[in-house]
Scaffold this motif. Structure first.
Motif, mmCIF file in Angstrom:
data_model
loop_
_atom_site.group_PDB
_atom_site.id
_atom_site.type_symbol
_atom_site.label_atom_id
_atom_site.label_comp_id
_atom_site.label_asym_id
_atom_site.label_seq_id
_atom_site.Cartn_x
_atom_site.Cartn_y
_atom_site.Cartn_z
ATOM 1 N N HIS A 68 6.096 4.140 3.293
ATOM 2 C CA HIS A 68 6.384 5.564 3.857
ATOM 3 C C HIS A 68 7.507 5.619 5.041
ATOM 4 O O HIS A 68 7.876 6.397 5.555
ATOM 5 C CB HIS A 68 5.106 6.074 4.519
ATOM 6 C CG HIS A 68 4.201 6.443 3.322
ATOM 7 N ND1 HIS A 68 2.837 6.711 3.538
ATOM 8 C CD2 HIS A 68 4.436 6.677 2.135
ATOM 9 C CE1 HIS A 68 2.376 7.168 2.590
ATOM 10 N NE2 HIS A 68 3.100 7.029 1.461
ATOM 11 N N SER B 197 -7.346 3.538 -6.040
ATOM 12 C CA SER B 197 -7.408 3.076 -7.463
ATOM 13 C C SER B 197 -8.127 1.528 -7.620
ATOM 14 O O SER B 197 -7.630 0.863 -8.531
ATOM 15 C CB SER B 197 -5.753 2.577 -7.794
ATOM 16 O OG SER B 197 -5.217 3.851 -7.657
ATOM 17 N N ARG B 198 -8.933 1.218 -6.833
ATOM 18 C CA ARG B 198 -9.554 -0.095 -6.564
ATOM 19 C C ARG B 198 -10.329 -0.419 -8.132
ATOM 20 O O ARG B 198 -10.799 -1.608 -8.250
ATOM 21 C CB ARG B 198 -10.170 -0.193 -5.440
ATOM 22 C CG ARG B 198 -9.502 -0.168 -4.155
ATOM 23 C CD ARG B 198 -8.590 -1.412 -4.021
ATOM 24 N NE ARG B 198 -8.099 -1.491 -2.761
ATOM 25 C CZ ARG B 198 -6.674 -1.488 -2.555
ATOM 26 N NH1 ARG B 198 -5.939 -1.357 -3.583
ATOM 27 N NH2 ARG B 198 -6.191 -1.690 -1.433
ATOM 28 N N ASN C 278 0.906 -1.252 -0.089
ATOM 29 C CA ASN C 278 -0.055 -0.051 0.049
ATOM 30 C C ASN C 278 0.649 1.366 -0.058
ATOM 31 O O ASN C 278 0.619 2.418 -0.636
ATOM 32 C CB ASN C 278 -0.881 -0.054 1.214
ATOM 33 C CG ASN C 278 -2.047 1.023 1.241
ATOM 34 O OD1 ASN C 278 -1.667 1.963 1.859
ATOM 35 N ND2 ASN C 278 -3.101 0.730 0.587
ATOM 36 N N ASN C 279 1.989 1.269 0.655
ATOM 37 C CA ASN C 279 2.762 2.460 0.658
ATOM 38 C C ASN C 279 4.251 1.863 0.925
ATOM 39 O O ASN C 279 4.536 0.981 1.425
ATOM 40 C CB ASN C 279 2.352 3.581 1.702
ATOM 41 C CG ASN C 279 2.598 3.259 2.905
ATOM 42 O OD1 ASN C 279 3.495 2.976 3.644
ATOM 43 N ND2 ASN C 279 1.301 2.846 3.866
ATOM 44 N N THR D 36 3.275 0.166 -5.565
ATOM 45 C CA THR D 36 2.078 0.346 -4.396
ATOM 46 C C THR D 36 0.629 0.601 -5.116
ATOM 47 O O THR D 36 0.746 0.995 -6.148
ATOM 48 C CB THR D 36 2.579 1.845 -3.902
ATOM 49 O OG1 THR D 36 2.488 2.764 -4.953
ATOM 50 C CG2 THR D 36 3.769 1.659 -3.131
ATOM 51 N N TYR D 37 -0.272 0.353 -4.390
ATOM 52 C CA TYR D 37 -1.685 0.039 -5.054
ATOM 53 C C TYR D 37 -2.473 0.656 -3.925
ATOM 54 O O TYR D 37 -2.649 0.173 -2.937
ATOM 55 C CB TYR D 37 -1.906 -1.227 -5.148
ATOM 56 C CG TYR D 37 -3.233 -1.727 -5.845
ATOM 57 C CD1 TYR D 37 -3.669 -0.945 -6.882
ATOM 58 C CD2 TYR D 37 -3.921 -2.783 -5.362
ATOM 59 C CE1 TYR D 37 -4.915 -1.346 -7.936
ATOM 60 C CE2 TYR D 37 -5.240 -2.896 -5.993
ATOM 61 C CZ TYR D 37 -5.676 -1.975 -7.259
ATOM 62 O OH TYR D 37 -6.661 -2.341 -7.973
ATOM 63 N N HIS D 38 -2.998 1.951 -4.347
ATOM 64 C CA HIS D 38 -3.700 2.752 -3.224
ATOM 65 C C HIS D 38 -5.127 2.355 -3.437
ATOM 66 O O HIS D 38 -6.022 2.145 -4.396
ATOM 67 C CB HIS D 38 -3.300 4.076 -3.522
ATOM 68 C CG HIS D 38 -2.070 4.461 -3.316
ATOM 69 N ND1 HIS D 38 -1.323 4.600 -2.305
ATOM 70 C CD2 HIS D 38 -1.098 4.797 -4.428
ATOM 71 C CE1 HIS D 38 0.061 4.736 -2.566
ATOM 72 N NE2 HIS D 38 0.228 4.856 -3.859
ATOM 73 N N SER D 39 -5.914 2.702 -2.187
ATOM 74 C CA SER D 39 -7.266 2.509 -2.288
ATOM 75 C C SER D 39 -8.122 3.248 -2.949
ATOM 76 O O SER D 39 -9.162 2.732 -3.522
ATOM 77 C CB SER D 39 -7.853 2.898 -0.731
ATOM 78 O OG SER D 39 -7.470 4.109 -0.425
#
Length: 339
Positions: free
Chosen positions: A76, A107-108, A73-74, A102-105
């Motif tokens: 960081h 981008s679902r 997810n990150n 990374t795959y962010h919320s």
């Protein structure tokens, strides 16, 4: 005379077959369905033009890219440095390449950036993708190993993580029995992370076992990040002066940096007024002021074992369901020990 294979492009194939370049790519890589008649037409055109796909495309078609992925997810905080060291050591030994995404919320509605279309298999860290995505990829027999996360009940995917509940019970009891702390704050991590959930379970269990009522006012969201933890504690101190606390379990070491700064700025002494404990025993923990009491977690070993298990899946060997690695409390001055 037909063109030589090295001079024929995918665009020329598409034009002659009267299809898009994307359709030709899907046919070559076999990563999406196309109609039978289009597939047959492309086969004939490629034979007529003596077109040979680029080596990378051929690898994709056979799913032998010699690339493995890490989806998270990150990136960081400092936690990921030892994890990546462990992962990369195994990747290098097998002469593979590693891609990290990374795959962010937000981008679902889009597919994950790495998967069967560009890797031979991947590690999925924590809440990197949804359960539905995991189930879908598993149904396609795509090799995966989960890191700091257990699989959905309906599928068997190997998982590598660390023990959280028992060690958190131990560290909270240490604050209570050794240092006499009764008003212990807990900094939660990201809401969907299993590590945070298990740590909160251990926290609540230790309070209950020692006859201390749970107070929801003492649970803050630190998000496993120093800035979030700093802002959360600073806001709490400014707005809740009537709510006392004498210890903080920061959730992880990165959040502990923000906690120590907020306490210092607001006139609290550590450990005289407030005991502080982190989790992970990252490289900087012993060098904080005061040195941080924390939990030693074998993060580099987690990365190494997870990647070794992924290569076992490539060899059709299932390494087992859940690998749970032990953790250990490391006492330093921030909790009141070694003073």
């Amino acid at each position: 005379m037909t063109s030589k294979s090295h001079s024929v492009t995918i665009r020329q194939v598409a034009q002659k077959a009267d299809v898009s370049v994307a359709t030709v790519s899907r046919y070559i890589n076999q990563n999406a369905p196309i109609s039978k008649d289009v597939a047959e037409r492309l086969k004939l055109v490629m034979e007529e033009l003596h077109y040979v796909p680029h080596a990378a495309a051929q690898h994709l078609a056979s799913r032998k890219t010699r690339v493995v992925g890490l989806l998270l997810n990150n990136l960081h905080n400092d936690f990921f440095v030892p994890l990546l060291n462990g992962i990369e050591s195994v990747v290098r030994k097998h002469n593979y390449n590693l891609v990290i995404a990374t795959y962010h919320s937000g981008s679902r509605d889009m597919p994950p950036p790495i998967g069967p279309h560009n890797t031979d298999g991947m590690l999925v860290f924590s809440d990197g993708i949804s359960d539905d995505d995991l189930i879908s990829l598993h149904a396609r027999k795509f090799p995966m190993v989960l890191v700091h996360r257990t699989p959905p009940d309906s599928v068997k995917i190997p998982s590598v993580t660390v023990e959280n509940k028992k060690i958190t019970f131990e560290l909270i009891e240490h604050l209570i029995k050794v240092h006499g702390r009764k008003r212990i704050m807990f900094m939660q991590g990201p809401i969907y992370q299993e590590d945070s959930s298990w740590r909160e379970t251990g926290y609540r269990s230790a309070l209950q076992a020692n006859g201390i009522p749970f107070d929801e006012k003492l649970v803050l969201n630190g998000d496993f990040e120093r800035k979030t933890a700093y802002e959360a504690l600073n806001t709490f101190i400014c707005n809740n002066k009537q709510v006392s606390f004498d210890a903080i379990f920061t959730g992880d070491d990165d959040a502990a940096i923000g906690v120590l700064m907020a306490l210092r700025e607001n006139g609290y002494r550590v450990p005289e007024d407030v005991s502080v404990i982190g989790f992970d025993d990252l490289g900087f923990s012993a060098f904080l002021s005061p040195p941080l009491t924390t939990v030693s977690a074998p993060t580099e070993t987690v990365g190494r074992i997870a990647m070794e298990q992924l290569f076992s899946l490539f060899d059709k060997q299932f390494p087992g369901d859940i690998t749970l690695l032990p953790t250990e409390l490391i006492t330093r001055r921030s909790c009141g020990c070694n003073t």
